[in-house]
Design a protein around this motif. Structure first.
Motif, mmCIF file in Angstrom:
data_model
loop_
_atom_site.group_PDB
_atom_site.id
_atom_site.type_symbol
_atom_site.label_atom_id
_atom_site.label_comp_id
_atom_site.label_asym_id
_atom_site.label_seq_id
_atom_site.Cartn_x
_atom_site.Cartn_y
_atom_site.Cartn_z
ATOM 1 N N ASP A 68 8.484 -57.330 -69.463
ATOM 2 C CA ASP A 68 9.539 -57.008 -70.429
ATOM 3 C C ASP A 68 9.034 -57.166 -71.857
ATOM 4 O OD1 ASP A 68 11.296 -56.445 -68.376
ATOM 5 O OD2 ASP A 68 12.436 -58.317 -68.575
ATOM 6 N N MET A 69 8.333 -58.255 -72.111
ATOM 7 C CA MET A 69 7.810 -58.467 -73.461
ATOM 8 C C MET A 69 6.836 -57.362 -73.850
ATOM 9 S SD MET A 69 9.227 -60.998 -74.985
ATOM 10 C CE MET A 69 8.349 -62.070 -76.094
ATOM 11 N N ALA A 70 6.019 -56.923 -72.915
ATOM 12 C CA ALA A 70 5.042 -55.875 -73.188
ATOM 13 C C ALA A 70 5.709 -54.515 -73.381
ATOM 14 C CB ALA A 70 4.021 -55.795 -72.053
ATOM 15 N N ASP A 71 6.826 -54.296 -72.693
ATOM 16 C CA ASP A 71 7.488 -52.987 -72.727
ATOM 17 C C ASP A 71 8.513 -52.820 -73.834
ATOM 18 O OD1 ASP A 71 5.989 -52.225 -70.568
ATOM 19 O OD2 ASP A 71 7.606 -52.440 -69.099
ATOM 20 N N LEU A 72 8.836 -53.898 -74.520
ATOM 21 C CA LEU A 72 9.872 -53.784 -75.543
ATOM 22 C C LEU A 72 9.394 -52.898 -76.694
ATOM 23 C CD1 LEU A 72 11.411 -57.340 -75.624
ATOM 24 C CD2 LEU A 72 12.544 -55.202 -74.992
ATOM 25 N N ALA A 73 9.993 -51.736 -76.786
ATOM 26 C CA ALA A 73 9.612 -50.774 -77.814
ATOM 27 C C ALA A 73 10.251 -51.109 -79.155
ATOM 28 C CB ALA A 73 10.021 -49.365 -77.377
ATOM 29 N N GLU A 74 11.295 -51.926 -79.118
ATOM 30 C CA GLU A 74 12.029 -52.227 -80.345
ATOM 31 C C GLU A 74 11.259 -53.171 -81.278
ATOM 32 O OE1 GLU A 74 13.454 -52.384 -77.283
ATOM 33 O OE2 GLU A 74 14.548 -50.505 -77.476
ATOM 34 N N LEU B 153 14.515 -61.838 -76.753
ATOM 35 C CA LEU B 153 14.196 -62.150 -75.364
ATOM 36 C C LEU B 153 13.628 -63.560 -75.239
ATOM 37 C CD1 LEU B 153 13.997 -61.412 -72.399
ATOM 38 C CD2 LEU B 153 11.822 -60.258 -72.887
ATOM 39 N N LEU B 154 12.761 -63.934 -76.150
ATOM 40 C CA LEU B 154 12.209 -65.288 -76.143
ATOM 41 C C LEU B 154 13.330 -66.322 -76.301
ATOM 42 C CD1 LEU B 154 9.835 -67.309 -76.216
ATOM 43 C CD2 LEU B 154 9.699 -66.884 -78.678
ATOM 44 N N LYS B 155 14.245 -66.066 -77.229
ATOM 45 C CA LYS B 155 15.360 -66.989 -77.448
ATOM 46 C C LYS B 155 16.236 -67.093 -76.195
ATOM 47 C CE LYS B 155 19.222 -67.860 -80.583
ATOM 48 N NZ LYS B 155 19.960 -67.390 -81.765
ATOM 49 N N SER B 156 16.494 -65.962 -75.567
ATOM 50 C CA SER B 156 17.335 -65.991 -74.365
ATOM 51 C C SER B 156 16.635 -66.718 -73.218
ATOM 52 C CB SER B 156 17.754 -64.584 -73.945
ATOM 53 O OG SER B 156 16.679 -63.863 -73.390
ATOM 54 N N GLN B 157 15.321 -66.550 -73.121
ATOM 55 C CA GLN B 157 14.576 -67.222 -72.061
ATOM 56 C C GLN B 157 14.604 -68.739 -72.271
ATOM 57 O OE1 GLN B 157 13.744 -65.845 -69.385
ATOM 58 N NE2 GLN B 157 12.416 -67.313 -68.390
ATOM 59 N N ARG B 158 14.424 -69.154 -73.501
ATOM 60 C CA ARG B 158 14.483 -70.592 -73.791
ATOM 61 C C ARG B 158 15.872 -71.152 -73.515
ATOM 62 N NH1 ARG B 158 10.801 -70.556 -79.294
ATOM 63 N NH2 ARG B 158 8.802 -70.569 -78.211
ATOM 64 N N ALA B 159 16.905 -70.398 -73.856
ATOM 65 C CA ALA B 159 18.276 -70.837 -73.595
ATOM 66 C C ALA B 159 18.538 -70.905 -72.088
ATOM 67 C CB ALA B 159 19.274 -69.889 -74.268
ATOM 68 N N TRP B 160 18.011 -69.925 -71.351
ATOM 69 C CA TRP B 160 18.186 -69.936 -69.902
ATOM 70 C C TRP B 160 17.511 -71.174 -69.292
ATOM 71 C CZ3 TRP B 160 14.299 -69.843 -66.218
ATOM 72 C CH2 TRP B 160 14.761 -69.878 -64.896
ATOM 73 N N ALA C 225 17.203 -60.605 -62.964
ATOM 74 C CA ALA C 225 17.755 -60.128 -64.238
ATOM 75 C C ALA C 225 16.651 -59.581 -65.138
ATOM 76 C CB ALA C 225 18.511 -61.255 -64.939
ATOM 77 N N LEU C 226 15.519 -60.266 -65.177
ATOM 78 C CA LEU C 226 14.410 -59.788 -66.004
ATOM 79 C C LEU C 226 13.791 -58.526 -65.433
ATOM 80 C CD1 LEU C 226 12.727 -63.190 -66.931
ATOM 81 C CD2 LEU C 226 13.987 -61.661 -68.473
ATOM 82 N N GLU C 227 13.739 -58.428 -64.102
ATOM 83 C CA GLU C 227 13.220 -57.192 -63.482
ATOM 84 C C GLU C 227 14.142 -56.010 -63.797
ATOM 85 O OE1 GLU C 227 10.941 -59.269 -59.675
ATOM 86 O OE2 GLU C 227 12.928 -58.399 -59.389
ATOM 87 N N ASP C 228 15.446 -56.265 -63.885
ATOM 88 C CA ASP C 228 16.413 -55.200 -64.133
ATOM 89 C C ASP C 228 16.610 -54.897 -65.609
ATOM 90 O OD1 ASP C 228 16.785 -55.110 -61.399
ATOM 91 O OD2 ASP C 228 18.674 -56.266 -61.447
ATOM 92 N N LEU C 229 16.139 -55.758 -66.479
ATOM 93 C CA LEU C 229 16.429 -55.673 -67.917
ATOM 94 C C LEU C 229 16.084 -54.322 -68.535
ATOM 95 C CD1 LEU C 229 17.485 -57.261 -70.372
ATOM 96 C CD2 LEU C 229 15.127 -57.943 -70.814
ATOM 97 N N LEU C 230 14.928 -53.810 -68.284
ATOM 98 C CA LEU C 230 14.485 -52.578 -68.935
ATOM 99 C C LEU C 230 14.476 -51.367 -68.010
ATOM 100 C CD1 LEU C 230 11.650 -54.032 -71.175
ATOM 101 C CD2 LEU C 230 14.028 -53.594 -71.771
#
Length: 135
Positions: free
Chosen positions: A69-75, A83-90, A128-133
């Protein structure tokens, strides 16, 4: 005292041992179910051994999905930071939730409930991460 008993029962039901795919869609490896089905693993030690192997599998699955996901984020950096913030919160939520299970559990079965808490959270997050993108 009744409220505490109900809390314990609810927590334990929420993390009860599951099959290869729980009713809520949590995906476990086929190896996990096979491991649990072996007669030698019908005790606490065996269940924890199977759970440790499945935890390693699910953790690897989660890390692979997160990195993809981190590698594919085009934004760019904003999306990656989110995504990093959400992962840390999770991670903080998972740890706090499973600490609650630990605090409410007792006896020799407690390690199984705690392990299942971590296992279910990790498998759900990996999915959830597999489905994210996905398109």
């Amino acid at each position: 005292m009744m409220f505490r008993t109900m809390l314990i029962a609810a927590a334990l039901l929420a993390v009860a041992p599951v099959a290869a795919q729980a009713e809520d869609g949590v995906k476990f490896s086929p190896a996990y179910e096979l491991c649990l089905d072996k007669p030698d693993n019908g005790n606490t030690y065996g269940m924890l051994k199977c759970g440790d192997a499945e935890m390693a599998f699910q953790d690897a699955r989660l890390n692979k999905a997160y990195k993809a996901d981190m590698a594919d984020l085009a934004e760019g950096p904003v999306a990656k930071a989110a995504l990093l913030k959400s992962q840390r919160a999770w991670i903080a939520f998972r740890d706090a939730d499973c600490a609650t299970v630990r605090a409410l559990s007792g006896g020799t079965i407690a390690p199984i409930y705690v392990q299942n808490c971590y296992l279910e959270h990790t498998a759900r997050r990996a999915q959830a991460l597999e489905d994210l993108l996905k398109p």
